[in-house]
Design a protein around this motif. Structure first.
Motif, short mmCIF file in Angstrom:
data_model
loop_
_atom_site.label_atom_id
_atom_site.label_comp_id
_atom_site.label_asym_id
_atom_site.label_seq_id
_atom_site.Cartn_x
_atom_site.Cartn_y
_atom_site.Cartn_z
N UNK B 70 153.46 123.17 103.11
CA UNK B 70 152.53 122.26 102.25
C UNK B 70 152.79 120.94 102.20
N UNK B 71 151.89 120.05 102.81
CA UNK B 71 151.93 118.78 102.92
C UNK B 71 151.25 118.18 101.90
N UNK B 72 151.84 116.86 101.41
CA UNK B 72 150.88 116.37 100.36
C UNK B 72 151.10 114.46 100.63
N UNK B 143 147.86 120.16 101.36
CA UNK B 143 147.30 120.78 102.46
C UNK B 143 148.14 121.88 102.95
#
Lengths: 82, 169
Positions: B70-72, B143
């Motif tokens: 999970x990228x943020x 994402x």
């Protein structure tokens, strides 16, 4: 100067996570997108019209937002958290 | 003084206090649902708790996943969650609200997200929990990338069903 940031697949496909550039008075995010599409060949196929979100200074906004010196603009793929 | 005492006993005052019990966290480490629940149980005067926990599936389009990433957008994610909770509070009468979202690499069956709300009665709690998840999936800059067992990775595409779910609010 403004800072432009890219995340997730945009960052990977464009090969950059941020860039800085000078803009003229009254430039909107839509104008910025057009400018970047003319400068970066793959931009238009990566950040496709109506298939991205944009944030101005860490708040979601729309493409009509007018930019000022020192702003941070982010082009975000549609989000998929949760 | 008598007026002050009345105000302090009133539900309005407790609602004012409740504004301070938002618990919002974006973190790499796991969370303990029992601990989250016990915090929600402390909400003054409320009779309903609704919680949602999202976990990593082990399959995506029939393919077995090694896990997800999970990228943020670190400077924005917490702000977006704060706005989301404020929007929920403007729509529903809520006591305590907790949102915890993890980022980084997560294996199958790991916990991704916890949303919990309290309210006086169940309907507002159910609706608020649904609202928070629906809008989180549209507006909060996170994402997911799915990692397959063969080492390949693929960004998850946003779903039309999620857009429709958010649009109904």
């Amino acid at each position: 100067m403004i800072t432009v940031k890219f995340f997730a697949q945009f960052r990977e496909l464009l090969g950059t996570e941020s860039l800085e550039l000078a803009i003229g008075d009254g430039t909107t995010i839509a104008d910025l997108r057009t400018l970047l599409a003319s400068e970066i060949s793959e931009f238009d196929s990566v950040v496709r019209p109506n298939e991205f979100l944009c944030a101005l200074n860490h708040t979601l906004t729309d493409q009509h937002a007018v930019l000022s010196d020192g702003d941070e603009v982010a082009f975000l793929p549609p989000v998929t958290g949760g | 003084m008598r007026y002050l005492a009345m105000v302090m006993k009133s539900r309005f005052y407790h609602r004012l206090l409740a504004v301070n019990v938002d618990r919002i966290s974006v973190q790499t480490e796991d969370f303990d649902v029992a601990e989250c629940y016990s915090v929600l149980r402390e909400a003054e005067g409320d009779g309903a708790i609704v919680t949602f926990t999202g976990i990593v599936r082990e399959l995506a389009q029939e393919a077995r996943l090694a896990g997800i990433e999970l990228e943020h957008y670190p400077q924005m994610t917490h702000l977006a969650l704060e706005k989301l909770v404020a929007d929920a509070r403007s729509r529903f009468t809520l006591g305590a609200v907790t949102i915890i979202h993890r980022v980084g690499k997560l294996a199958a069956h790991e916990q991704i997200v916890f949303v919990g709300v309290t309210s006086r009665h169940r309907q507002a709690a159910f609706d608020a929990c649904q609202f928070l998840m629906d809008i989180l999936k549209r507006d909060v800059p996170l994402w997911k990338k799915e990692w397959h067992e063969d080492g390949s990775g693929q960004w998850v595409a946003a779903k039309d069903s999620d857009k429709k779910a958010a649009a109904k609010w």
